[in-house]
Write a protein that holds these residues in place. Sequence first.
Motif, short mmCIF file in Angstrom:
data_model
loop_
_atom_site.label_atom_id
_atom_site.label_comp_id
_atom_site.label_asym_id
_atom_site.label_seq_id
_atom_site.Cartn_x
_atom_site.Cartn_y
_atom_site.Cartn_z
N SER A 109 0.80 -1.23 0.00
CA SER A 109 0.00 0.00 0.00
C SER A 109 0.83 1.28 0.00
O SER A 109 1.91 1.33 0.58
CB SER A 109 -0.90 0.03 1.24
OG SER A 109 -1.80 -1.02 1.24
N VAL A 110 0.26 2.31 -0.61
CA VAL A 110 0.85 3.64 -0.53
C VAL A 110 0.19 4.46 0.58
O VAL A 110 0.75 5.43 1.06
CB VAL A 110 0.78 4.41 -1.87
CG1 VAL A 110 1.66 3.75 -2.91
CG2 VAL A 110 -0.63 4.57 -2.36
N GLU B 231 -2.46 3.64 4.14
CA GLU B 231 -3.06 2.56 4.91
C GLU B 231 -3.50 3.07 6.27
O GLU B 231 -2.90 4.00 6.82
CB GLU B 231 -2.02 1.44 5.08
CG GLU B 231 -2.57 0.12 5.49
CD GLU B 231 -3.60 -0.43 4.52
OE1 GLU B 231 -4.78 -0.50 4.91
OE2 GLU B 231 -3.24 -0.77 3.39
N GLY B 232 -4.54 2.43 6.81
CA GLY B 232 -4.98 2.75 8.17
C GLY B 232 -4.31 1.85 9.20
O GLY B 232 -3.87 2.30 10.24
N PHE B 233 -4.22 0.57 8.90
CA PHE B 233 -3.58 -0.39 9.80
C PHE B 233 -2.93 -1.52 9.02
O PHE B 233 -1.82 -1.89 9.30
CB PHE B 233 -4.62 -0.96 10.79
CG PHE B 233 -4.03 -1.89 11.81
CD1 PHE B 233 -3.53 -1.40 13.00
CD2 PHE B 233 -3.98 -3.26 11.58
CE1 PHE B 233 -2.97 -2.25 13.95
CE2 PHE B 233 -3.44 -4.12 12.53
CZ PHE B 233 -2.93 -3.62 13.71
N ASP B 234 -3.60 -2.09 8.06
CA ASP B 234 -3.13 -3.21 7.24
C ASP B 234 -3.02 -4.49 8.05
O ASP B 234 -1.95 -5.04 8.27
CB ASP B 234 -1.83 -2.90 6.52
CG ASP B 234 -1.70 -3.69 5.22
OD1 ASP B 234 -2.49 -4.63 4.99
OD2 ASP B 234 -0.80 -3.37 4.42
N SER C 19 5.43 -2.17 2.05
CA SER C 19 5.87 -0.85 1.61
C SER C 19 6.37 -0.08 2.83
O SER C 19 5.87 -0.24 3.94
CB SER C 19 4.73 -0.11 0.92
OG SER C 19 3.60 -0.05 1.75
N ASP C 20 7.35 0.75 2.58
CA ASP C 20 7.95 1.53 3.65
C ASP C 20 7.15 2.81 3.85
O ASP C 20 7.51 3.88 3.36
CB ASP C 20 9.41 1.84 3.29
CG ASP C 20 10.21 2.34 4.48
OD1 ASP C 20 9.60 2.55 5.56
OD2 ASP C 20 11.42 2.53 4.34
N ILE C 21 6.03 2.66 4.55
CA ILE C 21 5.19 3.79 4.91
C ILE C 21 5.09 3.82 6.43
O ILE C 21 5.28 2.79 7.09
CB ILE C 21 3.79 3.73 4.24
CG1 ILE C 21 3.04 2.45 4.61
CG2 ILE C 21 3.92 3.86 2.71
CD1 ILE C 21 1.60 2.39 4.08
N PRO C 22 4.82 4.98 7.02
CA PRO C 22 4.84 5.09 8.49
C PRO C 22 3.99 4.07 9.23
O PRO C 22 4.43 3.50 10.23
CB PRO C 22 4.37 6.52 8.74
CG PRO C 22 4.81 7.28 7.53
CD PRO C 22 4.62 6.29 6.38
N PRO D 265 7.44 2.08 -1.94
CA PRO D 265 6.17 1.77 -2.61
C PRO D 265 6.01 2.39 -3.99
O PRO D 265 5.03 2.12 -4.67
CB PRO D 265 5.11 2.31 -1.65
CG PRO D 265 5.80 3.39 -0.90
CD PRO D 265 7.24 2.96 -0.79
N TYR D 266 7.00 3.18 -4.41
CA TYR D 266 6.94 3.81 -5.73
C TYR D 266 8.00 3.25 -6.68
O TYR D 266 8.18 3.77 -7.77
CB TYR D 266 7.09 5.32 -5.60
CG TYR D 266 6.02 5.91 -4.72
CD1 TYR D 266 4.72 6.08 -5.19
CD2 TYR D 266 6.29 6.25 -3.40
CE1 TYR D 266 3.72 6.60 -4.37
CE2 TYR D 266 5.29 6.76 -2.57
CZ TYR D 266 4.01 6.93 -3.07
OH TYR D 266 3.03 7.43 -2.25
#
Length: 180
Positions: free
Chosen positions: A82-83, A85-88, A104-107, A122-123
Amino acid sequence: MVSTIEPRKNHQLLVSAWERLKYSTHPNLKLVVVGNLGWDHKGVIKAFKPWAEKGDLYYLQNVPSAELRVVYQHALATICPSVAEGFDYSGIEAMRCGCPVVSSDIPVHREIYQDASAYFNPYSVEDAAAVIGSVIDSTLRGKLDTLRALGSSVAQQYLPKNILPKWAEFFESRQSQAGF
């Protein structure tokens, strides 16, 4: 991948990274996507179609929980690309089933999965393919074992016995503040 089919879930990047792995180092690699249709799903389904017709990509909907656990248990890895996400929760489900997670490396992924996931940009199809490839590479069993062990520990934090007391504490503090 287990996720609603919609753009923010980044299925297109996953398919591209999977294609790269399939053509370069893993010619027999299959992709299994589990999820119901969400908003603006047509482009993703279009990308699935030629691979599904060849029998290399499986798209499943409405999978019961018991069967989903079997899918997780037999997967080389669960990918959470995901680019936004709320929780996943799918990553935590995978960890509970002993499946390594690549995300993906998102917070939110860093917060929830901590060190129990291998992370990619993620990109970047190239980065996603490289990280996924490094996790599923059969010569690197130590990396898989490490991710499984860390995943088991992280997933424990989200069991009802650990979460419910926090909710009870939260609601009690709100009641106190409201004067109830």
